[in-house]
Design a protein around this motif. Structure first.
Motif: not given
Length: 427
Positions: A273-289
């Motif tokens: 979601r932005h350049s400093s991200s290290k991967g999908l967060s827990a919030v990102d994964i919940e939203h995607a599921l």
């Protein structure tokens, strides 16, 4: 309180597996697991192509025909509206900024917020009047949006749902909810406070917190924890089977911790979601599921969860398409409180751990406990009678907080409104 063993910290796994050890269960990973990572990558690619003005956005027939939210919640239309128009639309102090965010998310409809803005000018808590806002809302045929609908808080009284929701806003603001929220360090603790208010169940409360977290006054980490909504639970069932029910949050963290192995094996570049991200967060994964489950209804029509069809077809919005982020996200990682467990206490051959505070409660006698020096994923549910002397002050503070909110609810329900900066009529 005496405990036989210290809370165990979860270990990260480096490679994809046929089985997952989650919450003490050994679960078979369904073959649709790879589809989850494909959907994440392709849905975010659509977002990037759309921002860049490229066409076609996708060749995937399901993604072409039906409406799906973005992989990252922040890029969805209503969230972009909060970021671009609601947050900067007035005084920037914590009270007024929080009021505008809560007002918008309560009704969750861009047209409703704009109608109020046109009628009242700048929307401010200092000039908020329940009766005036109610009169304007009832003059509009449609008040509510479709996503993340907050059930009407019947405990607050009122003529209809709009009045009940306006009373909820009044309760949140007069009880000092924004300033109390500011004192907390973790999303999990913030949720424990928010669900004390009527109408705000765990999932809708969590969505409100994510909105508030975009403004400069809050900085909760979205890496460590997320509440699984019904759709996300359905997505998890597709991957792990029905035994995943009850341990959904642990499953989300398992996916977050293991994502790198799947991206590598499938040769997918992880969407960020932005350049400093290290991967999908827990919030990102919940939203995607949730959206992944919807995608599977089209991809695997012979398998079902609660729902079997994708109902909403894609139609471009007339709103400008934007992909903005809170400025604080691009400057540094979301804050995460680093703690170190203190030495355990040995008394008469028994190991003791000290209570830090109560996170949330279930009924009057069961409490989710944060242990001094330990992280939120090591919280445990405990019965009140099993908590030792160290929990005494924590329990008193928690009961005092609950009672204050209950008293305010009763007052508003009776038509007597707690004081605010300007006099508000009661209805």
């Amino acid at each position: 309180m005496a405990r036989a063993n210290a809370p165990k910290r979860s270990a990260k796994k480096s490679q994809p597996r046929k089985f997952a050890e989650i919450g003490g269960k050994r679960l078979l990973i369904n073959e649709v697991m790879d589809t989850l990572w494909y959907w994440m990558r392709e849905r975010h690619s659509i977002h990037e192509r759309r921002l860049a003005g490229q066409t076609p956005w996708t060749e995937d027939p399901i993604l072409k025909e039906y409406k799906f939210t973005n992989l990252f919640r922040v890029f969805d239309r209503n969230t972009q509206f909060i970021l671009n128009e609601v947050i900067p639309d007035g005084p920037s102090d914590i009270t007024e900024t929080s009021f505008r965010i809560i007002l918008f998310r309560t009704f969750n409809r861009i047209e409703t917020y704009r109608r109020l803005r046109t009628h009242f000018g700048q929307l401010k808590w200092a000039t908020f009047d329940i009766d005036d806002y109610y009169s304007e809302l009832v003059a509009e045929k449609t008040t509510y949006g479709h996503a993340y609908f907050i059930p009407a808080p019947n405990a607050l009284g009122g003529d209809d749902n709009r009045m009940k929701h306006l009373r909820l806003i009044y309760l949140l603001m007069t009880s000092g909810f924004p300033t109390e929220l500011k004192k907390l360090h973790h999303l999990k603790d913030a949720l424990g406070l928010t669900v004390l208010y009527p109408g705000l169940g765990q999932f809708t409360a969590f969505q409100l917190l994510l909105d508030l977290n975009m403004c400069d006054h809050f900085n909760f980490s979205e890496e460590e924890w997320a509440v699984a909504g019904p759709g996300a639970t359905d997505g998890l069932v597709r991957i792990f089977g029905k035994e995943i029910r009850g341990i959904e949050t642990l499953a989300i963290n398992w996916l977050r911790e293991n994502q790198g192995a799947y991206w590598n094996r499938l040769s997918f570049s992880p969407p960020l979601r932005h350049s400093s991200s290290k991967g999908l967060s827990a919030v990102d994964i919940e939203h995607a599921l949730c959206e992944f489950d919807k995608y599977c209804r089209g991809k695997f029509p012979s398998t079902t969860t609660r729902r079997t069809m994708i109902k909403t077809r894609f139609a471009p919005s007339h709103e400008p398409y934007t992909g903005n982020l809170p400025k604080k996200w691009t400057k540094s990682a979301m804050a995460k409180e680093i703690t170190r467990p203190p030495p355990s206490i040995l008394r008469h051959g028994q190991v003791y751990y000290e209570v830090s505070h109560i996170v949330m409660s279930s009924g009057k006698s069961k409490f989710l406990v944060r242990w001094l020096g330990y992280e939120p994923d090591e919280d445990t549910w405990e019965d009140a009678e099993n908590l030792g002397e160290s929990a005494g002050k924590s329990l008193v503070d928690w009961h005092r907080k609950c009672q204050a909110i209950e008293d305010a609810i009763a007052m508003i329900a009776s038509g007597k409104f707690p004081s605010k900066p300007t006099t508000s009529k009661s209805r």
